[in-house]
Design a protein around this motif. Sequence first.
Motif, PDB file in Angstrom:
ATOM      1  N   GLY A 205       0.808  -1.210   0.000  1.00 13.81           N
ATOM      2  CA  GLY A 205       0.000   0.000   0.000  1.00 13.81           C
ATOM      3  C   GLY A 205       0.842   1.261   0.000  1.00 13.81           C
ATOM      4  O   GLY A 205       2.074   1.224  -0.054  1.00 13.81           O
ATOM      5  N   ARG A 206       0.157   2.390   0.058  1.00 12.43           N
ATOM      6  CA  ARG A 206       0.821   3.689   0.028  1.00 12.43           C
ATOM      7  C   ARG A 206       1.675   3.880   1.280  1.00 12.43           C
ATOM      8  O   ARG A 206       1.232   3.602   2.403  1.00 12.43           O
ATOM      9  CB  ARG A 206      -0.236   4.788  -0.045  1.00 12.43           C
ATOM     10  N   TYR A 207       2.907   4.356   1.069  1.00 12.84           N
ATOM     11  CA  TYR A 207       3.845   4.558   2.175  1.00 12.84           C
ATOM     12  C   TYR A 207       4.506   5.913   2.005  1.00 12.84           C
ATOM     13  O   TYR A 207       4.794   6.341   0.880  1.00 12.84           O
ATOM     14  CB  TYR A 207       4.918   3.463   2.169  1.00 12.84           C
ATOM     15  N   GLY A 208       4.766   6.581   3.118  1.00 13.36           N
ATOM     16  CA  GLY A 208       5.490   7.843   3.011  1.00 13.36           C
ATOM     17  C   GLY A 208       5.367   8.694   4.251  1.00 13.36           C
ATOM     18  O   GLY A 208       4.990   8.220   5.331  1.00 13.36           O
ATOM     19  N   THR A 209       5.700   9.969   4.088  1.00 14.34           N
ATOM     20  CA  THR A 209       5.682  10.905   5.204  1.00 14.34           C
ATOM     21  C   THR A 209       4.242  11.192   5.608  1.00 14.34           C
ATOM     22  O   THR A 209       3.467  11.736   4.828  1.00 14.34           O
ATOM     23  CB  THR A 209       6.413  12.203   4.827  1.00 14.34           C
ATOM     24  N   ARG A 210       3.906  10.816   6.831  1.00 11.86           N
ATOM     25  CA  ARG A 210       2.555  11.004   7.357  1.00 11.86           C
ATOM     26  C   ARG A 210       2.436  12.294   8.164  1.00 11.86           C
ATOM     27  O   ARG A 210       1.347  12.846   8.311  1.00 11.86           O
ATOM     28  CB  ARG A 210       2.184   9.824   8.267  1.00 11.86           C
ATOM     29  N   SER A 211       3.550  12.749   8.733  1.00 13.90           N
ATOM     30  CA  SER A 211       3.499  13.979   9.525  1.00 13.90           C
ATOM     31  C   SER A 211       4.873  14.619   9.597  1.00 13.90           C
ATOM     32  O   SER A 211       5.898  13.944   9.470  1.00 13.90           O
ATOM     33  CB  SER A 211       2.975  13.712  10.941  1.00 13.90           C
ATOM     34  N   THR A 212       4.860  15.931   9.793  1.00 10.20           N
ATOM     35  CA  THR A 212       6.068  16.716  10.026  1.00 10.20           C
ATOM     36  C   THR A 212       5.887  17.465  11.335  1.00 10.20           C
ATOM     37  O   THR A 212       4.848  18.098  11.550  1.00 10.20           O
ATOM     38  CB  THR A 212       6.304  17.727   8.890  1.00 10.20           C
ATOM     39  N   CYS A 213       6.892  17.397  12.202  1.00 10.25           N
ATOM     40  CA  CYS A 213       6.808  18.069  13.501  1.00 10.25           C
ATOM     41  C   CYS A 213       7.976  19.028  13.687  1.00 10.25           C
ATOM     42  O   CYS A 213       9.082  18.774  13.209  1.00 10.25           O
ATOM     43  CB  CYS A 213       6.824  17.050  14.638  1.00 10.25           C
TER      44      CYS A 213
ATOM     45  N   ARG B   2       2.204  19.109  11.236  1.00  6.29           N
ATOM     46  CA  ARG B   2       1.449  19.063   9.978  1.00  6.29           C
ATOM     47  C   ARG B   2       1.263  17.583   9.678  1.00  6.29           C
ATOM     48  O   ARG B   2       2.234  16.832   9.605  1.00  6.29           O
ATOM     49  CB  ARG B   2       2.228  19.758   8.860  1.00  6.29           C
ATOM     50  N   TYR B   3       0.016  17.154   9.510  1.00  7.24           N
ATOM     51  CA  TYR B   3      -0.243  15.720   9.419  1.00  7.24           C
ATOM     52  C   TYR B   3      -1.281  15.403   8.355  1.00  7.24           C
ATOM     53  O   TYR B   3      -2.122  16.233   7.995  1.00  7.24           O
ATOM     54  CB  TYR B   3      -0.703  15.173  10.773  1.00  7.24           C
ATOM     55  N   LEU B   4      -1.201  14.179   7.864  1.00 11.69           N
ATOM     56  CA  LEU B   4      -2.103  13.702   6.827  1.00 11.69           C
ATOM     57  C   LEU B   4      -3.300  13.020   7.478  1.00 11.69           C
ATOM     58  O   LEU B   4      -3.154  12.092   8.261  1.00 11.69           O
ATOM     59  CB  LEU B   4      -1.361  12.717   5.923  1.00 11.69           C
ATOM     60  N   ASP B   5      -4.495  13.507   7.144  1.00 15.59           N
ATOM     61  CA  ASP B   5      -5.726  12.964   7.703  1.00 15.59           C
ATOM     62  C   ASP B   5      -6.691  12.664   6.557  1.00 15.59           C
ATOM     63  O   ASP B   5      -7.275  13.575   5.974  1.00 15.59           O
ATOM     64  CB  ASP B   5      -6.347  13.971   8.676  1.00 15.59           C
ATOM     65  N   GLU B   6      -6.798  11.369   6.217  1.00  8.67           N
ATOM     66  CA  GLU B   6      -7.665  10.936   5.119  1.00  8.67           C
ATOM     67  C   GLU B   6      -7.375  11.726   3.840  1.00  8.67           C
ATOM     68  O   GLU B   6      -8.267  12.329   3.234  1.00  8.67           O
ATOM     69  CB  GLU B   6      -9.137  11.062   5.522  1.00  8.67           C
ATOM     70  N   ASP B   7      -6.100  11.744   3.471  1.00  2.21           N
ATOM     71  CA  ASP B   7      -5.611  12.380   2.243  1.00  2.21           C
ATOM     72  C   ASP B   7      -5.696  13.902   2.263  1.00  2.21           C
ATOM     73  O   ASP B   7      -5.511  14.550   1.223  1.00  2.21           O
ATOM     74  CB  ASP B   7      -6.354  11.844   1.007  1.00  2.21           C
ATOM     75  N   GLN B   8      -5.962  14.487   3.423  1.00  4.54           N
ATOM     76  CA  GLN B   8      -5.968  15.938   3.561  1.00  4.54           C
ATOM     77  C   GLN B   8      -4.892  16.359   4.567  1.00  4.54           C
ATOM     78  O   GLN B   8      -4.802  15.780   5.652  1.00  4.54           O
ATOM     79  CB  GLN B   8      -7.337  16.437   4.049  1.00  4.54           C
TER      80      GLN B   8
END
Length: 269
Positions: free
Chosen positions: A223-231, A246-252
């Motif tokens: 499945g899709r893998y990558g940066t999910r959040s930046t702190c 800054r975080y990814l929430d359901e592709d947003q």
Amino acid sequence: MCIAVFLWQAHPLYPFLLLLNRDEYHSRPTKPLGWWEGGEILGGKDELAGGTWLGCTRDGKIAFITNVREVTSIPQAKSRGDLTLRFLESNKNPKEYAEELSKEADQYNGFNLILADITSKSMVYLTNRPKPENFIVMEVTPGMHVLSNASLDSPWPKAQRLGHGFKDLLEKYGEAELPTKEMAEILMTNTIKDDESMLPGIYPSEREHQLSSIFIEADTPLGRYGTRSTCALSVKSSGEVNFYERYLDEDQWKEHTMSCQIKKMEVHG
């Protein structure tokens, strides 16, 4: 897998400053930055295993972890995110916790762990690689450090890119207040990838090429893998803590900042 750059006891206004990307499968359930039950721990939460990749406490403890890139893994290994959480929940200082952890380090897949106590100006780096039985614990020296998926300050190309960019921004702002959110936006979104000749050679080259940028976006068989959040986590000399995510929430992509005050900042001569 995560990548981080941090400054430790080397700035007149900030005893500690960290920028960190968390890389994970997009399908793994995650809670964004927030206060945990009890109101003492601030961090994101891995809802699958229950731990965290980065967290801090009101009494000045900080912990974060990255995986070590390796081909083999331990079946039924314990969750590495539990290592950070246990330190944040404990009454032990970094060295005491490291001593406790040395007895069970072989039960985890490869990890790099940073533990800090801001009030006592203590920070240690721990890793159970290259060999689990040779558990490494070392004090972290004041200055700038980069942690990716090899040992602390290993000269992987993307780690060097991040370190050079961080140093340039520190020189730009000098001893003034640092715009940590903007620094994260500039440095942690970099998608430049390495030439094949520069890759570590641990995974197949196509996979390593996907992972060779600071900000990762990759399609994998799982499945899709990558940066999910930046702190961006900063601690001022006054004890003021600012934690931006800054975080990814359901592709947003969403973002927020939370703050707190360390209860007691000891004064050392």
